[in-house]
Design a protein around this motif. Structure first.
Motif, short mmCIF file in Angstrom:
data_model
loop_
_atom_site.label_atom_id
_atom_site.label_comp_id
_atom_site.label_asym_id
_atom_site.label_seq_id
_atom_site.Cartn_x
_atom_site.Cartn_y
_atom_site.Cartn_z
N LEU A 26 0.89 -1.16 0.05
CA LEU A 26 -0.09 -0.06 0.03
C LEU A 26 0.81 1.30 -0.11
CD1 LEU A 26 -2.84 -0.75 2.69
CD2 LEU A 26 -3.12 -0.76 0.15
N GLY A 27 1.90 1.21 0.61
CA GLY A 27 2.73 2.47 0.77
C GLY A 27 2.19 3.45 2.02
N GLU A 28 2.34 4.33 2.20
CA GLU A 28 1.82 5.27 3.22
C GLU A 28 0.39 4.93 3.54
OE1 GLU A 28 1.33 9.84 5.03
OE2 GLU A 28 2.77 9.39 3.23
N THR A 29 -0.13 4.72 4.60
CA THR A 29 -1.18 4.09 4.75
C THR A 29 -1.86 4.04 6.52
OG1 THR A 29 -2.67 2.16 4.54
CG2 THR A 29 -0.59 1.88 5.34
N THR A 30 -2.91 3.90 6.63
CA THR A 30 -3.64 4.16 7.86
C THR A 30 -3.81 2.74 8.67
OG1 THR A 30 -5.77 4.27 7.28
CG2 THR A 30 -4.56 6.32 7.34
N VAL A 31 -4.10 2.69 9.87
CA VAL A 31 -4.61 1.47 10.18
C VAL A 31 -5.83 0.84 9.78
CG1 VAL A 31 -5.43 0.27 12.55
CG2 VAL A 31 -3.43 1.85 12.75
N ARG A 32 -6.82 1.61 9.57
CA ARG A 32 -8.12 1.43 8.83
C ARG A 32 -7.76 0.73 7.67
NH1 ARG A 32 -12.43 2.68 10.59
NH2 ARG A 32 -11.62 4.38 11.72
N ASP A 33 -6.89 1.40 6.77
CA ASP A 33 -6.73 0.67 5.39
C ASP A 33 -5.91 -0.61 5.63
OD1 ASP A 33 -7.59 3.17 4.09
OD2 ASP A 33 -5.42 3.94 4.03
N VAL A 34 -5.05 -0.96 6.31
CA VAL A 34 -4.48 -1.96 6.67
C VAL A 34 -5.60 -3.03 7.13
CG1 VAL A 34 -2.84 -3.44 7.95
CG2 VAL A 34 -2.13 -1.12 7.00
N HIS A 35 -6.31 -2.51 8.06
CA HIS A 35 -7.55 -3.47 8.71
C HIS A 35 -8.46 -3.96 7.64
CE1 HIS A 35 -11.33 -4.25 10.70
NE2 HIS A 35 -10.66 -4.96 11.25
N LEU A 36 -8.56 -3.07 6.78
CA LEU A 36 -9.59 -3.23 5.66
C LEU A 36 -9.00 -4.40 4.63
CD1 LEU A 36 -12.43 -2.77 4.26
CD2 LEU A 36 -11.13 -0.94 2.81
N GLU A 37 -7.78 -4.16 4.45
CA GLU A 37 -7.13 -5.18 3.47
C GLU A 37 -7.16 -6.42 3.99
OE1 GLU A 37 -5.87 -5.15 0.41
OE2 GLU A 37 -6.84 -3.40 0.00
N LEU A 38 -6.70 -6.50 5.34
CA LEU A 38 -6.48 -7.83 6.03
C LEU A 38 -7.99 -8.40 6.52
CD1 LEU A 38 -3.35 -7.13 8.38
CD2 LEU A 38 -3.42 -8.51 6.29
N SER A 39 -8.85 -7.62 6.74
CA SER A 39 -10.11 -8.15 7.18
C SER A 39 -10.94 -8.96 5.89
CB SER A 39 -10.91 -7.38 7.80
OG SER A 39 -11.41 -6.30 6.91
N ASN A 40 -10.40 -8.68 4.61
CA ASN A 40 -10.89 -9.39 3.59
C ASN A 40 -10.36 -10.81 3.45
OD1 ASN A 40 -12.08 -7.10 2.41
ND2 ASN A 40 -10.38 -6.59 1.07
N GLN A 41 -9.30 -11.15 4.07
CA GLN A 41 -8.63 -12.45 4.02
C GLN A 41 -9.26 -13.20 5.34
OE1 GLN A 41 -4.69 -11.78 4.00
NE2 GLN A 41 -4.72 -10.26 2.14
N ARG A 42 -9.44 -12.76 6.43
CA ARG A 42 -9.67 -13.18 7.70
C ARG A 42 -10.22 -12.30 8.49
NH1 ARG A 42 -4.96 -14.18 11.74
NH2 ARG A 42 -3.51 -12.66 11.12
N ASP A 43 -10.89 -12.71 9.60
CA ASP A 43 -11.51 -12.09 10.85
C ASP A 43 -10.49 -11.54 11.76
OD1 ASP A 43 -13.63 -10.73 12.11
OD2 ASP A 43 -13.78 -12.55 13.54
N LEU A 44 -10.31 -10.20 11.84
CA LEU A 44 -9.48 -9.63 12.60
C LEU A 44 -9.59 -8.22 13.33
CD1 LEU A 44 -6.34 -10.20 13.07
CD2 LEU A 44 -5.70 -8.91 11.02
N ALA A 45 -9.48 -8.10 14.51
CA ALA A 45 -10.08 -6.86 15.15
C ALA A 45 -9.18 -5.71 14.72
CB ALA A 45 -9.78 -6.98 16.72
#
Length: 134
Positions: A26-45
């Motif tokens: 992603l490059g420069e990013t926020t927690v929300r962006d990373v959470h969104l990407e990872l939550s597409n693959q698995r359930d993660l708080a």
């Protein structure tokens, strides 16, 4: 777990690796962006991702910009720099603690090349590396 960290400092756990891979993509990013990407693959708080990113910043792998409302993160090192550092740590650790099996394995891998290309390539690379370091 603490013992592993002492012996092989610098290695990331599975979630830390996933987070770093996502941020490198992603490059420069926020927690929300990373959470969104990872939550597409698995359930993660969200808070799990936030804590993981804060730890990665503490380890020096991420830079954190706190000037805005949402903290922004960017990689402090490249994927290649991390890979090189990790390989160096692991190989140094293996050679230091298990020199005979480690070196025997390297010799076996190089020796498995029937045409000798791997050993010649390895010798050439070692030579170039020594020239750069010297």
């Amino acid at each position: 777990m603490a013992r592993r960290r002492d012996e092989l400092e610098g290695l990331l756990g599975p979630l830390e690796t996933e987070v770093m891979e996502t941020i490198w993509d992603l490059g420069e990013t926020t927690v929300r962006d990373v959470h969104l990407e990872l939550s597409n693959q698995r359930d993660l708080a969200y808070t799990t991702v936030m804590t993981t990113m804060a730890r990665l910043a503490t380890k020096g792998l991420l830079e954190r910009d706190t000037s805005g409302l949402a903290h922004r993160y960017l990689p402090a090192i490249t994927r290649e720099e991390y890979a090189r550092s990790t390989v160096t740590s692991v190989v140094d650790w293996l050679v230091d603690r298990f020199p005979e099996p480690a070196l025997s394995y390297f010799v076996k891998v190089v020796g498995d090349d029937p045409e000798g290309d791997a050993s010649a390539d390895l010798r050439e690379r070692v030579g170039r590396y020594r020239e750069q370091e010297g």
